[in-house]
Design a protein around this motif. Structure first.
Motif, short mmCIF file in Angstrom:
data_model
loop_
_atom_site.label_atom_id
_atom_site.label_comp_id
_atom_site.label_asym_id
_atom_site.label_seq_id
_atom_site.Cartn_x
_atom_site.Cartn_y
_atom_site.Cartn_z
N LYS A 79 0.83 -1.21 0.00
CA LYS A 79 0.00 0.00 0.00
C LYS A 79 0.87 1.26 0.00
O LYS A 79 0.54 2.24 -0.68
CB LYS A 79 -0.92 0.00 1.22
CG LYS A 79 -2.04 -1.03 1.14
CD LYS A 79 -2.93 -0.97 2.38
CE LYS A 79 -4.06 -1.99 2.28
NZ LYS A 79 -4.92 -1.97 3.49
N SER A 80 1.96 1.21 0.75
CA SER A 80 2.86 2.37 0.77
C SER A 80 3.49 2.60 -0.59
O SER A 80 3.62 3.74 -1.06
CB SER A 80 3.96 2.17 1.83
OG SER A 80 3.40 2.06 3.12
N GLN A 82 2.23 1.72 -3.44
CA GLN A 82 1.20 2.21 -4.35
C GLN A 82 0.93 3.69 -4.13
O GLN A 82 0.68 4.45 -5.06
CB GLN A 82 -0.09 1.41 -4.16
CG GLN A 82 -1.14 1.67 -5.24
CD GLN A 82 -2.33 0.76 -5.09
OE1 GLN A 82 -2.60 0.23 -4.01
NE2 GLN A 82 -3.08 0.58 -6.17
N LYS A 83 1.01 4.13 -2.87
CA LYS A 83 0.82 5.55 -2.58
C LYS A 83 1.96 6.39 -3.16
O LYS A 83 1.75 7.50 -3.65
CB LYS A 83 0.73 5.77 -1.07
CG LYS A 83 0.37 7.21 -0.68
CD LYS A 83 0.22 7.35 0.81
CE LYS A 83 -0.26 8.75 1.18
NZ LYS A 83 0.58 9.82 0.65
N ASP A 87 1.44 9.38 -5.80
CA ASP A 87 1.94 10.73 -5.59
C ASP A 87 2.83 11.17 -6.75
O ASP A 87 2.78 12.33 -7.19
CB ASP A 87 2.72 10.81 -4.27
CG ASP A 87 1.82 10.64 -3.06
OD1 ASP A 87 0.59 10.83 -3.22
OD2 ASP A 87 2.33 10.31 -1.97
N HIS A 108 2.99 2.34 -11.43
CA HIS A 108 1.76 2.38 -10.64
C HIS A 108 0.86 1.19 -10.99
O HIS A 108 0.20 0.61 -10.11
CB HIS A 108 1.02 3.69 -10.89
CG HIS A 108 -0.20 3.86 -10.03
ND1 HIS A 108 -0.13 4.00 -8.67
CD2 HIS A 108 -1.54 3.89 -10.34
CE1 HIS A 108 -1.35 4.12 -8.17
NE2 HIS A 108 -2.22 4.05 -9.18
#
Length: 282
Positions: A79-80, A82-83, A87, A108
């Motif tokens: 999840k990190s 993907q964030k 960004d 991504h």
């Protein structure tokens, strides 16, 4: 529904699953000695098995906790990541450079697909690792119940032995002699029952301990296969990004596929130019 038998009693796994296997260790009833009924060797053998089973139970529960932490951590990492790519996709630099935008979009996309891989990994390990260990940990409740039954027999034998000693100290009247003979017979019966229970426990717990390898082997094999599938899929996804960079390099675009030393030199040169700017403090 799987059942386990200890000390002549059957215990259902289903009824044990309602308990939280991570709450505590079930195996806590340490075997007490019973002199004049059991030999020191037999008592020592059961004590050794009890200690080994305690270690197995503790290891089983620790493995459950470690697996849950592993799955949580790997989900957080994905999840990190993907964030980070999300960004980057929203940054102004990404929209100004077509090549960089394409790379970040592909990156991504890979992280999004990894989320599905993590869910599959969690599902597989839940069914093939956590649930079998949960069932195995639950059986230690029935093992402890069997040991409690033995402790009840030990206490019963001690109580009768105490009565016999008191009667032997009394005056040998007809009434006391009758009571003494009756208690001696009860003591003999209690001793035989205790010895039989001890022998049964010693045999069954030894088999239970020896069979743990057969129980855990398929679980570990399934874990290794799930790891191979997850990390193999992760490698394939990221490998797809590399040929695109090489192709762009052949077309004359700046290549991102450089050696570590070349990359480090390039970064240091850019940092030196940034430090040389008048707006940067020394």
């Amino acid at each position: 529904m799987r059942t386990w038998k200890f000390g002549g009693a059957c215990y259902s796994v289903r009824c044990l699953l309602v308990m939280n296997p991570l709450r505590r260790n079930y195996l806590s009833t340490k075997p007490s000695p019973a002199p004049h009924v059991l030999t020191k060797v037999d008592e020592r053998n059961l004590e050794i098995i009890f200690q080994r089973l305690q270690n197995v139970e503790e290891t089983t529960r620790r493995l459950q906790k470690d697996m849950k932490k592993y799955l949580e951590n790997i989900a957080m990492v994905t999840k990190s990541e993907q964030k980070i790519t999300a960004d980057l996709s929203g940054s102004a630099l990404c929209h100004q450079n077509a090549e960089l935008r394409k790379l970040i979009e592909d990156y991504h996309s890979v992280t999004s697909q990894l989320c599905n891989s993590v869910r599959d990994l969690a599902s597989v390990n839940q069914q093939t690792f956590l649930e079998p260990l949960k069932k195995y940990a639950g059986t230690f409740s029935s093992v402890d119940s069997a040991l409690q039954r033995r402790e009840h027999l030990v206490q019963e034998w001690r109580n009768i032995a105490a009565k016999v000693r008191k009667l032997e100290e009394r005056e040998r009247t007809a009434s006391n002699v009758v009571k003494l003979e009756r208690e001696k017979k009860s003591l003999e019966v209690s001793g035989r029952e205790l010895a039989a229970c001890h022998a049964s426990l010693l045999s069954e717990l030894t088999q239970f301990l020896e069979k743990r390898v057969d129980y855990f082997r398929p679980t570990l094999q399934a874990l290794l296969r799930s790891q191979l599938e997850y990390y193999g899929n992760t490698t394939r996804l990221f490998t797809h990004l590399v040929p695109a960079n090489r192709a762009s390099a052949k077309e004359g675009s700046p290549s991102l596929c450089v050696s570590d030393s070349e990359f480090e030199t390039s970064i240091n040169n850019k940092l030196d130019r940034i430090r040389a700017l008048s707006i940067v403090k020394t």
